[in-house]
Design a protein around this motif. Structure first.
Motif, mmCIF file in Angstrom:
data_model
loop_
_atom_site.group_PDB
_atom_site.id
_atom_site.type_symbol
_atom_site.label_atom_id
_atom_site.label_comp_id
_atom_site.label_asym_id
_atom_site.label_seq_id
_atom_site.Cartn_x
_atom_site.Cartn_y
_atom_site.Cartn_z
ATOM 1 N N ASN A 171 -10.809 15.331 -2.851
ATOM 2 C CA ASN A 171 -10.753 14.894 -3.643
ATOM 3 C C ASN A 171 -10.142 15.273 -4.994
ATOM 4 O O ASN A 171 -10.823 16.535 -4.924
ATOM 5 N N ILE A 172 -9.004 14.785 -5.418
ATOM 6 C CA ILE A 172 -8.857 15.482 -6.500
ATOM 7 C C ILE A 172 -8.390 14.315 -7.499
ATOM 8 O O ILE A 172 -7.264 13.065 -7.183
ATOM 9 N N GLY A 173 -8.877 14.496 -9.081
ATOM 10 C CA GLY A 173 -8.461 13.260 -9.673
ATOM 11 C C GLY A 173 -9.340 13.558 -11.062
ATOM 12 O O GLY A 173 -10.020 14.321 -11.549
ATOM 13 N N GLY A 174 -8.934 12.673 -12.173
ATOM 14 C CA GLY A 174 -9.115 13.324 -13.645
ATOM 15 C C GLY A 174 -10.637 12.531 -13.107
ATOM 16 O O GLY A 174 -11.399 13.472 -14.256
ATOM 17 N N GLY A 175 -11.638 12.232 -12.496
ATOM 18 C CA GLY A 175 -13.126 11.637 -12.455
ATOM 19 C C GLY A 175 -13.539 10.546 -13.795
ATOM 20 O O GLY A 175 -12.739 10.039 -14.293
ATOM 21 N N VAL A 176 -14.770 10.568 -13.781
ATOM 22 C CA VAL A 176 -15.524 9.611 -14.250
ATOM 23 C C VAL A 176 -15.058 10.003 -16.334
ATOM 24 O O VAL A 176 -14.678 8.922 -16.705
ATOM 25 N N GLU A 177 -15.275 11.111 -15.956
ATOM 26 C CA GLU A 177 -14.396 11.563 -17.574
ATOM 27 C C GLU A 177 -13.530 10.721 -17.804
ATOM 28 O O GLU A 177 -12.821 10.635 -19.465
ATOM 29 N N ASN A 178 -12.312 10.923 -17.336
ATOM 30 C CA ASN A 178 -11.484 10.613 -17.420
ATOM 31 C C ASN A 178 -10.875 9.203 -16.995
ATOM 32 O O ASN A 178 -9.710 9.237 -16.371
ATOM 33 N N THR A 179 -11.686 8.361 -16.915
ATOM 34 C CA THR A 179 -11.103 7.002 -16.309
ATOM 35 C C THR A 179 -11.544 5.646 -17.439
ATOM 36 O O THR A 179 -11.587 6.262 -18.291
ATOM 37 N N ARG A 180 -10.660 5.362 -17.113
ATOM 38 C CA ARG A 180 -10.433 4.250 -18.264
ATOM 39 C C ARG A 180 -9.223 2.441 -17.483
ATOM 40 O O ARG A 180 -9.405 2.641 -16.268
ATOM 41 N N SER A 181 -10.657 1.857 -18.471
ATOM 42 C CA SER A 181 -10.001 0.617 -17.784
ATOM 43 C C SER A 181 -8.816 -0.047 -18.607
ATOM 44 O O SER A 181 -7.983 0.202 -19.488
ATOM 45 N N LEU A 182 -8.069 -1.097 -17.867
ATOM 46 C CA LEU A 182 -6.714 -2.035 -18.694
ATOM 47 C C LEU A 182 -7.277 -2.503 -20.052
ATOM 48 O O LEU A 182 -6.266 -2.471 -20.846
ATOM 49 N N ALA A 183 -8.261 -2.561 -19.957
ATOM 50 C CA ALA A 183 -8.449 -2.816 -21.393
ATOM 51 C C ALA A 183 -8.546 -2.411 -22.724
ATOM 52 O O ALA A 183 -8.174 -1.983 -23.929
ATOM 53 N N GLU A 184 -8.745 -0.476 -22.189
ATOM 54 C CA GLU A 184 -9.204 0.241 -23.140
ATOM 55 C C GLU A 184 -7.187 1.004 -23.434
ATOM 56 O O GLU A 184 -7.562 1.407 -24.247
ATOM 57 N N LEU A 185 -6.950 0.751 -21.851
ATOM 58 C CA LEU A 185 -5.346 1.533 -21.974
ATOM 59 C C LEU A 185 -4.450 0.620 -23.226
ATOM 60 O O LEU A 185 -3.670 0.520 -24.217
ATOM 61 N N ASN A 186 -4.923 -0.666 -23.069
ATOM 62 C CA ASN A 186 -4.602 -1.885 -24.089
ATOM 63 C C ASN A 186 -4.355 -1.546 -25.798
ATOM 64 O O ASN A 186 -3.913 -1.964 -26.473
ATOM 65 N N GLU A 187 -6.133 -1.239 -25.724
ATOM 66 C CA GLU A 187 -6.945 -1.086 -27.043
ATOM 67 C C GLU A 187 -5.923 1.183 -27.557
ATOM 68 O O GLU A 187 -4.897 0.943 -28.852
ATOM 69 N N PHE A 188 -5.663 1.977 -26.600
ATOM 70 C CA PHE A 188 -4.515 2.782 -26.742
ATOM 71 C C PHE A 188 -3.599 2.279 -27.751
ATOM 72 O O PHE A 188 -2.717 2.648 -28.174
ATOM 73 N N CYS A 189 -2.747 1.266 -26.560
ATOM 74 C CA CYS A 189 -1.480 0.932 -27.224
ATOM 75 C C CYS A 189 -1.502 -0.078 -28.259
ATOM 76 O O CYS A 189 -0.264 0.491 -29.518
ATOM 77 N N ILE A 190 -2.692 -1.133 -28.523
ATOM 78 C CA ILE A 190 -2.200 -1.208 -30.022
ATOM 79 C C ILE A 190 -2.375 -0.069 -30.260
ATOM 80 O O ILE A 190 -2.337 -1.091 -32.111
ATOM 81 N N GLN A 191 -3.611 0.956 -31.158
ATOM 82 C CA GLN A 191 -3.427 1.973 -31.732
ATOM 83 C C GLN A 191 -2.497 2.087 -32.080
ATOM 84 O O GLN A 191 -2.186 2.816 -33.223
ATOM 85 N N HIS A 192 -1.810 2.604 -31.367
ATOM 86 C CA HIS A 192 -0.871 3.132 -31.000
ATOM 87 C C HIS A 192 1.320 3.466 -31.448
ATOM 88 O O HIS A 192 1.877 3.955 -32.073
ATOM 89 N N ILE A 193 1.121 2.125 -30.514
ATOM 90 C CA ILE A 193 2.227 1.348 -30.685
ATOM 91 C C ILE A 193 2.379 -0.066 -31.912
ATOM 92 O O ILE A 193 1.703 -1.197 -31.888
#
Length: 353
Positions: free
Chosen positions: A270-292
């Motif tokens: 298994n390779i992936g970001g792990g728990v520490e690099n997990t984002r929800s859609l709502a968190e992704l949307n917050e990133f977009c609101i903050q930076h776009i």
């Protein structure tokens, strides 16, 4: 050493070519791609830049592979990667792309005595078992609780290689799981090296994301293009979460497997970001609101779709303990790289979206 990269004009394949060339310019690189993914032709000039000889061809067609020279390794990045693939009368195409193609690549490995590195997927894991994981709701995401009983193969670190692969796993997942079994049988029967890397969501600049594949880039590009988005399933509030891993981190493990193989190590990793690099859609949307500096309409569709899962994070303990592998590029940096790429290539993205 001659290395064949399949799906070379795709997002991951093209990045693997770039990183191979940068790490070891003495390698002879060959790429093959059928260019079925819209926008993949955009990457062909980059393959030439990295001294990769490109062949337009389909790995599920034997004569297309016979045009290729002998190779020492095959890195298989070719696939139809959508979990919804095969549901709209295209199941035969899915099987040809993902399973029949694997068979012909393994035949080439047998004939060339070449090693085989397969990029598989976390979608081989059981949907019912993933949906049975006890989760708790925070205000903007699902998270893993403490002091509860988890199904076998799951822990506070996420999903391990021992997690159930029982159906249903989607037609896409089934083609990849069957390909894994086939690759292992070729390894045990004919002796050439095989590594199978089950990847979480691979994300980074240059990815042309779609709603069913590449969600992190898709969401950011939709924001940049002022196109509507939807929270689908799990109440329609964007709580579902995925981990993300940069293609460079995928490359790091692939390169070690090819150059410094640890022969007695597990073949499935298994390779992936792990728990520490997990984002929800709502968190992704917050990133977009903050930076776009744009507003966007987010629709809410409460009902789950077929094959939806609420949470996936990769337990990469085996990769870490045996290969000294951990993700080096975190989720924040990945999202910023995608955003920068999107801003610099928005005209092109708009033409293929």
């Amino acid at each position: 050493m001659t290395v064949l990269i399949t799906g070379a004009a795709g997002f991951v394949g093209c990045k693997i070519v770039e990183y191979l060339y940068t790490a070891n310019p003495g390698l002879s690189l060959i790429g093959i791609d059928n260019l079925s993914r819209k926008g993949s032709e955009f990457n062909i000039p980059m393959l030439a830049k990295f001294n990769c000889e490109f062949f337009k061809g389909d790995i599920s067609i034997p004569c297309d592979l016979k045009q290729l020279p002998r190779v020492d390794w095959i890195i298989d990045c070719a696939a139809n990667p959508s979990v919804l693939a095969g549901l709209n009368n295209d199941s035969l195409s899915l099987i040809n792309n993902n399973l029949t193609g694997t068979f012909y690549l393994l035949e080439k490995c047998k004939n060339d005595n070449a090693g085989f590195i397969m990029l598989s997927t976390s979608r081989v894991y059981s949907i019912e078992s993933l949906c049975s994981i006890p989760l708790i709701k925070n205000h903007n995401r699902f998270t893993i609780p403490h002091d509860v009983t988890f199904p076998e193969g799951f822990s506070k670190l996420g999903v391990s290689e021992q997690f159930s692969t029982a159906a249903p796993i989607s037609l896409y997942g089934a083609t990849k799981l069957a390909s894994e079994v086939l690759a292992l049988e070729y390894h045990y029967s004919f002796g050439f090296q095989v590594w199978i890397n089950r990847c979480g969501v691979i994300a980074g600049p240059g990815q042309f994301g779609k709603i069913d594949q590449g969600i992190f880039s898709y969401w950011i590009y939709q924001y940049l293009l002022n196109k509507p988005l939807s929270y689908i399933g799990y109440g329609g509030t964007g709580l579902q979460a995925r981990d993300m891993v940069h293609p460079y981190d995928v490359f790091k493990l692939v390169y070690n497997q090819m150059i410094n193989p640890i022969l007695e190590s597990p073949k499935i990793i298994n390779i992936g970001g792990g728990v520490e690099n997990t984002r929800s859609l709502a968190e992704l949307n917050e990133f977009c609101i903050q930076h776009i500096d744009k507003t966007n309409t987010i629709n809410s569709i409460p009902e789950n779709r077929k094959y939806d899962i609420p949470y996936y994070a990769t337990d990469y303990s085996i990769a870490q303990s045996i290969w000294n592998w951990t993700p080096s590029i975190g989720s924040d940096e990945i999202l910023h790289e995608i955003l920068e790429y999107g801003r610099n290539h928005l005209d092109h993205i708009s033409r293929i979206s």
